[in-house]
Scaffold this motif. Structure first.
Motif, short mmCIF file in Angstrom:
data_model
loop_
_atom_site.label_atom_id
_atom_site.label_comp_id
_atom_site.label_asym_id
_atom_site.label_seq_id
_atom_site.Cartn_x
_atom_site.Cartn_y
_atom_site.Cartn_z
N ARG A 98 54.76 45.40 14.64
CA ARG A 98 54.79 43.95 14.35
C ARG A 98 53.92 43.16 15.32
O ARG A 98 53.42 42.09 14.97
N THR A 99 53.73 43.68 16.52
CA THR A 99 52.99 42.93 17.55
C THR A 99 51.56 43.40 17.73
O THR A 99 50.77 42.71 18.37
N GLU A 100 51.21 44.56 17.20
CA GLU A 100 49.89 45.15 17.47
C GLU A 100 48.72 44.24 17.11
O GLU A 100 47.78 44.09 17.90
N LYS A 101 48.76 43.61 15.95
CA LYS A 101 47.65 42.75 15.52
C LYS A 101 47.50 41.56 16.47
O LYS A 101 46.39 41.21 16.87
N MET A 102 48.60 40.93 16.84
CA MET A 102 48.55 39.79 17.75
C MET A 102 48.10 40.22 19.14
O MET A 102 47.32 39.52 19.80
N PHE A 103 48.61 41.37 19.59
CA PHE A 103 48.22 41.89 20.90
C PHE A 103 46.72 42.14 20.95
O PHE A 103 46.03 41.73 21.88
N GLN A 104 46.20 42.79 19.92
CA GLN A 104 44.76 43.07 19.83
C GLN A 104 43.96 41.78 19.77
O GLN A 104 42.92 41.66 20.42
N GLU A 105 44.44 40.82 19.00
CA GLU A 105 43.73 39.55 18.88
C GLU A 105 43.70 38.81 20.21
O GLU A 105 42.67 38.25 20.60
N ALA A 106 44.80 38.80 20.94
CA ALA A 106 44.83 38.17 22.27
C ALA A 106 43.80 38.83 23.18
O ALA A 106 43.07 38.14 23.91
N HIS A 107 43.74 40.15 23.13
CA HIS A 107 42.80 40.88 23.97
C HIS A 107 41.34 40.57 23.58
O HIS A 107 40.49 40.36 24.45
N GLU A 108 41.07 40.54 22.29
CA GLU A 108 39.71 40.24 21.83
C GLU A 108 39.29 38.82 22.17
O GLU A 108 38.16 38.59 22.61
N ILE A 109 40.20 37.87 21.98
CA ILE A 109 39.90 36.47 22.33
C ILE A 109 39.58 36.37 23.82
O ILE A 109 38.59 35.76 24.22
N ALA A 110 40.41 36.99 24.65
CA ALA A 110 40.17 36.95 26.09
C ALA A 110 38.81 37.57 26.43
O ALA A 110 38.05 37.00 27.22
N SER A 111 38.49 38.68 25.83
CA SER A 111 37.21 39.35 26.10
C SER A 111 36.01 38.48 25.71
O SER A 111 35.03 38.38 26.45
N ILE A 112 36.10 37.85 24.56
CA ILE A 112 35.02 36.97 24.09
C ILE A 112 34.86 35.79 25.05
O ILE A 112 33.75 35.42 25.44
N LEU A 113 35.98 35.20 25.44
CA LEU A 113 35.92 34.03 26.31
C LEU A 113 35.46 34.40 27.72
O LEU A 113 34.78 33.60 28.38
N ILE A 114 35.81 35.59 28.18
CA ILE A 114 35.31 36.06 29.49
C ILE A 114 33.79 36.15 29.44
O ILE A 114 33.10 35.71 30.37
N LYS A 115 33.27 36.71 28.37
CA LYS A 115 31.81 36.81 28.23
C LYS A 115 31.17 35.43 28.17
O LYS A 115 30.11 35.19 28.79
N SER A 116 31.78 34.51 27.46
CA SER A 116 31.26 33.14 27.38
C SER A 116 31.26 32.50 28.76
O SER A 116 30.29 31.83 29.16
N ARG A 117 32.33 32.68 29.49
CA ARG A 117 32.42 32.11 30.84
C ARG A 117 31.35 32.71 31.75
O ARG A 117 30.70 31.98 32.51
N GLN A 118 31.14 34.01 31.67
CA GLN A 118 30.11 34.65 32.48
C GLN A 118 28.72 34.10 32.17
O GLN A 118 27.92 33.87 33.07
N THR A 119 28.45 33.87 30.90
CA THR A 119 27.17 33.29 30.50
C THR A 119 26.99 31.91 31.11
O THR A 119 25.93 31.58 31.65
N LEU A 120 28.03 31.09 31.04
CA LEU A 120 27.95 29.74 31.60
C LEU A 120 27.81 29.76 33.12
O LEU A 120 27.12 28.92 33.70
N GLN A 121 28.46 30.70 33.77
CA GLN A 121 28.40 30.77 35.22
C GLN A 121 27.01 31.15 35.73
O GLN A 121 26.68 30.88 36.88
N LYS A 122 26.19 31.75 34.88
CA LYS A 122 24.82 32.12 35.26
C LYS A 122 23.89 30.92 35.23
O LYS A 122 22.79 30.99 35.76
N ARG A 123 24.32 29.85 34.60
CA ARG A 123 23.46 28.65 34.48
C ARG A 123 23.38 27.89 35.78
O ARG A 123 24.21 27.81 36.57
#
Length: 123
Positions: A98-123
């Motif tokens: 019941r939780t796997e899809k939400m757990f995976q989605e939370a992880h993917e969202i965090a990963s995407i946002l971490i990459k976005s933050r890293q890109t911004l921090q290079k500016r």
């Protein structure tokens, strides 16, 4: 990333984080009505909706440091959402399937946002 691609990315992430929040709220409403179930219910609703709210805030922030700050909050709240979903399973308040899809989605969202933050921090 072109301006139009960036706008599309932002809109897709707004929708994705909102759907994630809705899914977590619906899940939380089905938790047992006992002390632990009520606690997880409140915590999961708070952190999952914060992912979406802070991402939206990052999209209208006035400076790169403010965008980074709001993205950082969304990342932390996505990680916390993972924790509460995992904890609900650990405590046998929910089945893993019941939780796997939400757990995976939370992880993917965090990963995407971490990459976005890293890109911004290079500016």
């Amino acid at each position: 990333m072109s301006t139009s691609n960036l706008a599309l990315f932002k809109e897709n992430m707004k929708l994705r984080t909102k759907i994630f929040a809705h899914d977590c709220v619906k899940f939380s409403l089905d938790l047992p009505k006992n002390t632990l179930g009520n606690h997880i219910h409140g915590q999961l609703i708070r952190c999952s909706t914060s992912v979406a709210a802070n991402y939206r805030a990052s999209c209208v922030a006035q400076s790169i440091p403010m965008i980074i700050s709001k993205l950082s909050i969304s990342i932390e709240e996505a990680d916390e959402s993972e924790f509460w979903l995992e904890f609900a399973v650990d405590e046998k308040l929910a089945i893993k399937e019941r939780t796997e899809k939400m757990f995976q989605e939370a992880h993917e969202i965090a990963s995407i946002l971490i990459k976005s933050r890293q890109t911004l921090q290079k500016r």
